[in-house]
Structures are given as structure tokens and as C-alpha cells.
Design an enzyme around this catalytic site. Structure first.
Site, mmCIF file in Angstrom:
data_model
loop_
_atom_site.group_PDB
_atom_site.id
_atom_site.type_symbol
_atom_site.label_atom_id
_atom_site.label_comp_id
_atom_site.label_asym_id
_atom_site.label_seq_id
_atom_site.Cartn_x
_atom_site.Cartn_y
_atom_site.Cartn_z
ATOM 1 N N TRP A 177 0.855 -1.194 0.000
ATOM 2 C CA TRP A 177 0.000 0.000 0.000
ATOM 3 C C TRP A 177 0.883 1.232 0.000
ATOM 4 O O TRP A 177 2.104 1.123 0.021
ATOM 5 C CB TRP A 177 -0.928 -0.024 1.219
ATOM 6 C CG TRP A 177 -2.311 0.476 0.903
ATOM 7 C CD1 TRP A 177 -2.809 1.723 1.138
ATOM 8 C CD2 TRP A 177 -3.355 -0.262 0.258
ATOM 9 N NE1 TRP A 177 -4.110 1.808 0.683
ATOM 10 C CE2 TRP A 177 -4.463 0.600 0.146
ATOM 11 C CE3 TRP A 177 -3.468 -1.560 -0.240
ATOM 12 C CZ2 TRP A 177 -5.670 0.216 -0.447
ATOM 13 C CZ3 TRP A 177 -4.653 -1.957 -0.810
ATOM 14 C CH2 TRP A 177 -5.751 -1.070 -0.920
ATOM 15 N N ASP A 178 0.256 2.405 -0.039
ATOM 16 C CA ASP A 178 1.082 3.621 -0.060
ATOM 17 C C ASP A 178 1.695 3.926 1.306
ATOM 18 O O ASP A 178 2.439 4.880 1.464
ATOM 19 C CB ASP A 178 0.299 4.838 -0.572
ATOM 20 C CG ASP A 178 -0.938 5.144 0.247
ATOM 21 O OD1 ASP A 178 -1.152 4.494 1.289
ATOM 22 O OD2 ASP A 178 -1.706 6.041 -0.159
ATOM 23 N N TRP A 179 1.384 3.095 2.304
ATOM 24 C CA TRP A 179 1.980 3.280 3.628
ATOM 25 C C TRP A 179 2.763 2.057 4.098
ATOM 26 O O TRP A 179 3.336 2.072 5.191
ATOM 27 C CB TRP A 179 0.911 3.616 4.675
ATOM 28 C CG TRP A 179 -0.267 2.690 4.678
ATOM 29 C CD1 TRP A 179 -1.487 2.922 4.116
ATOM 30 C CD2 TRP A 179 -0.344 1.364 5.237
ATOM 31 N NE1 TRP A 179 -2.320 1.829 4.290
ATOM 32 C CE2 TRP A 179 -1.644 0.867 4.978
ATOM 33 C CE3 TRP A 179 0.545 0.557 5.947
ATOM 34 C CZ2 TRP A 179 -2.066 -0.394 5.392
ATOM 35 C CZ3 TRP A 179 0.128 -0.707 6.354
ATOM 36 C CH2 TRP A 179 -1.169 -1.168 6.076
ATOM 37 N N ASN A 430 -13.843 0.912 1.316
ATOM 38 C CA ASN A 430 -12.987 2.094 1.343
ATOM 39 C C ASN A 430 -12.710 2.587 -0.073
ATOM 40 O O ASN A 430 -12.009 1.915 -0.836
ATOM 41 C CB ASN A 430 -11.661 1.786 2.039
ATOM 42 C CG ASN A 430 -10.684 2.957 1.947
ATOM 43 O OD1 ASN A 430 -10.810 3.948 2.659
ATOM 44 N ND2 ASN A 430 -9.713 2.852 1.047
ATOM 45 N N GLU A 431 -13.309 3.714 -0.447
ATOM 46 C CA GLU A 431 -12.979 4.511 -1.644
ATOM 47 C C GLU A 431 -13.325 3.870 -2.982
ATOM 48 O O GLU A 431 -12.963 4.417 -4.035
ATOM 49 C CB GLU A 431 -11.488 4.899 -1.643
ATOM 50 C CG GLU A 431 -11.111 5.795 -0.484
ATOM 51 C CD GLU A 431 -9.694 6.354 -0.581
ATOM 52 O OE1 GLU A 431 -9.395 7.307 0.152
ATOM 53 O OE2 GLU A 431 -8.889 5.843 -1.391
ATOM 54 N N GLU A 515 -11.257 10.455 6.475
ATOM 55 C CA GLU A 515 -9.866 10.153 6.160
ATOM 56 C C GLU A 515 -9.166 11.424 5.738
ATOM 57 O O GLU A 515 -9.652 12.186 4.894
ATOM 58 C CB GLU A 515 -9.792 9.102 5.026
ATOM 59 C CG GLU A 515 -8.526 8.277 5.079
ATOM 60 C CD GLU A 515 -8.540 7.131 4.065
ATOM 61 O OE1 GLU A 515 -9.287 6.162 4.260
ATOM 62 O OE2 GLU A 515 -7.807 7.231 3.069
#
Length: 561
Positions: A177-179, A430-431, A515
Site C-alpha cells: 500500500w502507499d503506507w 474504502n474509496e 480520512e
């Protein structure tokens, strides 16, 4: 009386499978098919390999880049256990969690296949058990190869990052993920045991607050009892000092409404006390011999999601008739290797959230349905829970078998969590709708997987948890843009992700933001654990490797300057 249980977490071993035609070359030279190593259950293949010194710490330096071979291979886990029953009785093999695609063998007999990390599996195994030594063996298929094969078979969907992840019911963050890093794990990630099959058992218990006044609360207890025969059983429900007794026969789902005088209400952190009641349900035969019992902590409180007021759109939570100003955080899994998150870590992190004067936690849809202990702590600490279902940032398949798998997942987890007073709102994903609308430039109603969040999940909740609010996605509203300021809730990523400066936050006119964020460095001691001393420069290649955001380091320098 608890059912007789034989724990099977001990004495496991693992080996790499030797029957994979396109098995990736193993770079270490320390492992080969048929060579067995000690394994820890609950656990993962990555942590087992590290514990046996076959690989280095997956978090350290850029080790992640050299570990792809793990997730592209198949793995075998096995254990032996002694079984000497006093009399002939049937047993159920219970896996509280298998990650993810696996075939289960008992004494050489294939007894089950698994395809969902979020399910508990109960397998009747009486006819496969033998007296004396028994062998339980599990063949894990590469989650990456499985998902890629499905994607080739059914077609690539518009999904952020690793597109194939949408085809496997596994924690989506594990593919990167981006994290965080990409570690698609395999393993027995929760407890495994044998359990004596009872003549009758309490399968599920749900608890609802129907009405609250200062002098009285009306609550409802819903109990599902499964019986092998239709002989009369007695049920005792006790909440606080109130006791109700009645008889049933056969498999039965029943509701019992109870009036609680002078109720002590459950409130979010900062709004009042977190009063909890002991709820117990006991099942006995007609002679009074206990067959099963369940004990839970429950809270008396009402919840409303207000989306319109005085003919204007709004979005707010009303608890016990009081509007609550929501102050919260998003929760991602606390480790890439989930069995390492113990009760002490949950306690520390959630207590810090309360200490920061927050009152709500959003369990993000790219992670997992958290442990029972997580929600028990939220109950005790007064942390409301916004609970996503586990779908994130992409379109999902509408395949019949996939939908069937999802239905079981939703039912199991709603039944498991529904009684917690902290669970405040269910959310479909989510999104997904927002990203589809942004990138496909068509209505989100055309998105593959749309019916999961707008038909399948709502239908299950109507049956299992009709009094708690449901929201289709985060973000989601009733405008053409799912992330509109005009209705519903929003995610604020113009700031940071879209390079907009943080000072522009006062231009956000959202009704409710679920978020947002701004990246900062890890603590110094964390950086020292994962970055070699020679790489501890902010422009170093290894240092930058640990920032998974696209152009993450560049953003930090821009905003600092």
C-alpha cells in the site's frame, strides 16, 4: 460447561512444497522440499522463515525486495497429535483463521479447502480421526499465483496497485500500500483446535437497544440455538440482575425483549461513563445439565446516523439522543504479520487513542476484521468503531462463487461483532465508488462489485443488525461525486496526496471527514531498528525505500520548505 477442546497450536513444522511446476528459485540455498523446520501457530510463513534464520528481518533495510520468492511458492504445514477418546463421539476441527488458499488433510484424507482469510472454518472430522497418533497437514497455495490465475481467467479489473488482489479474500494491504510493504503472507494466523460436537449449542447471540428513557430501557436478546434433536431444552438469559427462563425444542432462533429499569447507559469517551452489563445465556437439557453457555459484555445505548436535518444535508452521529462531535483516527493493522499483534500492543495503542481525547476509530477496509479483544477494549475505553467491510480502492468481481464467499464472510463477522456497544456504523468499503467515479468518468453504479455494497451487505444487515446505521462506502454521498462536500462523508487528500498545502485545510467544507493525513517521520528508535547506520540519510536510497508514498520524500521537502 464449555465443550471439550483439544488445542492443536503446538508442534507444527513447515516445508516448501515440491510439486509446484513453476516453483521460483530459492535464493538462500537453506531450504528445499522435504526439509522440515519448526513453525509457530498462530503465525505466518515469513515469521517462521525469519525465526529459523532462513531470511533476515523482512522490515530491515531493503530486504523486502529479496523476499518475493516466498509468496510465489506453495508451502506445507503439518503437526501430529494424540487422540484417545473415552467413548465414540464426533469432533469438529476448528480453524479460527487460515491465510488463505489451502487444502486441509487429516490422516491423508482431504477434508476441506479454504479461500477466505476472514472466515472461521468448522469441519466435522469424526470419521477421519484415529486412536493414537494423527497427522494434520495443510497445503498452502501461493496467494499471488492464485489471484493472478483468477485475474487471467476472468479479466483485469480497475484496481489500485496490485490489480489481481481483488480476486482473493485476503487482507488487501498485504499486497502493498502507499503506507506499507508487500508481504502477502500464508499460514495459520489464528487458533486451531478439536472440539467435541455437542448435542446442542448456542451458535450466535445478538443484543439490541430498542428504546431508552431515563427510567427504563427496552433491550432485545436474539439467540440462535442449534440442536441435533427436538428434545426440550431450557434457556436462561441473565442481564445484570434480571433473569428470564423459557423452554425450546429443536434448532431455533428466538428473540426475547427485556425491560431494564433505571438503565446505566454506555457513552463514548468524554461524554459519560462506559457502563457495561454482563449478559449470559445458558442452555441446559430438561434435567438441568448444562449443554452450552455464552457470556458477553454489552452496553445499553442508542445510535442514529443523521443525514438530513431541517431539509438540509448533514452527517452526524447521535448517541443516546445526543449529537457527538466525532474526534478520531483510522486504524490499519498494527503489523504486517498479524499474529505478532498481541493483547499488550492493542492495549497500548487504543489507550493512547483515548488519552488523546479521541472517541472514534475507523477500522479501515484494506485491513482485517479485528480481534475480539480489540472491540472489547473499544467497549471499555469508550471508542466508537466505524467498521468497514474488507474491500478497498478498486472494483471487485461479481462472480457467483465470489459473492457466495463474501456473504459468508459478512454474516460471520456481523454475528461475531454485533453485540459490541462500540460498533457504531457498518460501511461497505474504502474509496471504491470514489475512485471509480474519478478514473472511469462514469456512474459508480456501473462498477463491478457495486451490488456487494448496495444490495448484498444491506440485505444481510437488515436480517442480522437492522438497528445499526449502514453507509455504502467511505467516502460516499448522494451527489454525482461520491466525495462531494454537499452530502455524506468525505476523504481529504487534496492536501498532501495532491500537493495542496496544509494551510488550505480551512477551505474544506465537508460535513464529516473520515480520512485525511499528513506524513511525518517515524520515531528515531523505529528508524534505527530498520535502517542500517550507513543509510541513515534522508536522501539515501534505502531510507527513501521505506517511504511507500509515490514521490513521498519529494512531498516532505516541498512542505518543509
Amino acid at each position: 460447561m464449555k465443550m471439550k477442546r483439544i488445542e492443536l497450536n503446538n508442534s507444527w513444522k513447515f516445508s516448501i512444497a515440491g510439486n509446484s511446476k513453476d516453483r521460483v528459485k530459492i535464493p538462500t540455498g537453506k531450504i528445499k522440499p522435504g526439509k522440515w523446520f519448526d513453525a509457530k501457530v498462530p503465525g505466518t510463513i515469513h515469521t517462521d522463515l525469519h525465526r529459523n534464520k532462513i531470511i533476515g528481518d523482512p522490515y530491515y533495510s531493503d530486504n523486502e525486495l529479496g523476499l518475493e520468492w516466498i509468496v510465489l511458492n506453495d508451502w506445507i504445514y503439518k503437526t501430529e497429535f494424540e487422540f484417545n477418546p473415552e467413548r465414540k463421539e464426533n469432533y469438529t476441527l476448528v480453524f479460527e483463521g487460515i491465510d488463505t488458499v489451502a487444502d486441509v488433510f487429516l490422516n491423508g484424507n482431504k477434508i476441506h479447502s479454504t479461500e477466505n482469510m476472514f472466515l472461521a472454518y468448522k469441519i466435522s472430522v469424526g470419521k477421519y480421526l484415529g486412536e493414537g497418533t494423527n497427522e494434520l497437514r495443510i497445503y498452502f497455495q501461493s496467494p499471488v499465483n492464485y489471484a493472478i490465475t483468477k485475474e487471467k481467467q476472468y479479466g483485469k479489473l480497475p484496481v489500485e496497485l496490485s490489480s489481481y488482489r481483488a480476486y482473493i479474500r485476503k487482507a488487501q494491504y498485504s499486497f502493498g500500500w502507499d503506507w506499507g510493504p508487500s508481504f502477502p503472507t500464508s499460514g495459520i494466523w489464528k487458533n486451531v483446535y478439536l472440539e467435541l460436537e455437542p448435542a446442542a449449542e448456542i451458535e450466535n447471540v445478538r443484543f439490541d437497544t430498542l428504546k431508552v428513557t431515563k427510567s427504563k430501557a427496552k433491550v432485545r436478546v436474539t439467540v440462535n440455538v442449534v440442536c441435533k434433536n427436538r428434545t426440550t431444552k431450557k434457556v436462561v438469559i441473565k442481564i445484570g440482575e434480571i433473569v428470564k427462563r423459557f423452554s425450546i425444542s429443536g434448532t431455533n432462533t428466538f428473540q426475547y425483549d427485556i425491560s431494564v429499569p433505571n438503565p446505566k447507559l454506555w457513552w463514548p469517551n468524554g461524554e459519560g461513563e462506559q457502563n457495561l452489563y454482563d449478559l449470559s445465556i445458558t442452555l441446559t437439557d430438561k434435567k438441568g445439565i448444562e449443554l452450552d453457555s455464552i457470556n458477553k459484555k454489552v452496553g445499553i445505548r442508542s445510535i442514529e446516523l443523521i443525514t438530513k436535518e431541517k431539509k438540509e444535508n448533514t452527517f452526524k452521529l447521535r448517541i443516546n439522543g445526543r449529537d457527538i462531535f466525532a474526534k478520531g483516527v483510522n486504524w490499519i493493522p498494527a503489523d504486517s504479520f498479524l499474529p505478532r499483534v498481541d493483547d499488550a500492543k492493542y492495549n497500548k495503542l487504543l489507550t493512547l487513542i483515548k488519552a488523546a481525547n479521541m472517541n472514534i476509530v475507523r477500522v479501515w477496509g484494506g485491513g482485517i476484521y479485528e480481534s475480539d479483544y480489540f472491540y472489547e477494549l473499544c467497549d471499555e475505553l469508550g471508542l466508537l468503531v466505524w467498521q468497514d467491510f474488507m474491500f478497498a480502492c478498486g472494483a471487485y468481481p461479481d462472480l457467483k462463487e465470489f459473492i457466495k464467499n463474501v456473504k459468508e464472510e459478512v454474516e460471520q463477522n456481523v454475528n461475531r461483532l454485533q453485540h459490541h456497544p462500540s460498533i457504531t456504523i457498518w460501511c461497505g468499503n474504502n474509496e471504491n465508488e470514489w475512485i471509480w467515479s474519478q478514473k472511469q468518468k462514469t456512474s459508480y453504479k456501473e462498477m463491478p462489485g457495486y451490488k456487494i455494497y448496495h444490495e448484498v451487505i444491506p440485505a444481510i444487515l437488515t436480517r442480522l443488525d437492522p438497528l445499526r446505521p449502514y453507509h455504502q462506502s467511505s467516502p460516499f454521498g448522494w451527489d454525482e461525486d461520491p466525495n462531494s462536500f454537499n452530502s455524506g462523508n468525505t476523504h481529504q487528500w487534496e492536501i498532501w496526496s495532491k500537493w495542496i498545502d496544509y494551510e488550505k485545510v480551512d477551505e474544506d467544507k465537508s460535513l464529516f471527514v473520515t480520512e485525511f493525513g499528513f506524513q511525518g517521520p517515524a520515531n528515531k528508535d523505529t528508524l534505527e531498528k530498520v535502517i542500517p547506520e550507513e543509510n541513515r540519510s534522508v536522501s539515501d536510497k534505502v531510507f527513501e525505500f521505506h517511504n511507500k508514498q509515490v514521490e513521498g520524500p519529494e512531498r516532505i521537502w516541498k512542505f518543509l520548505s
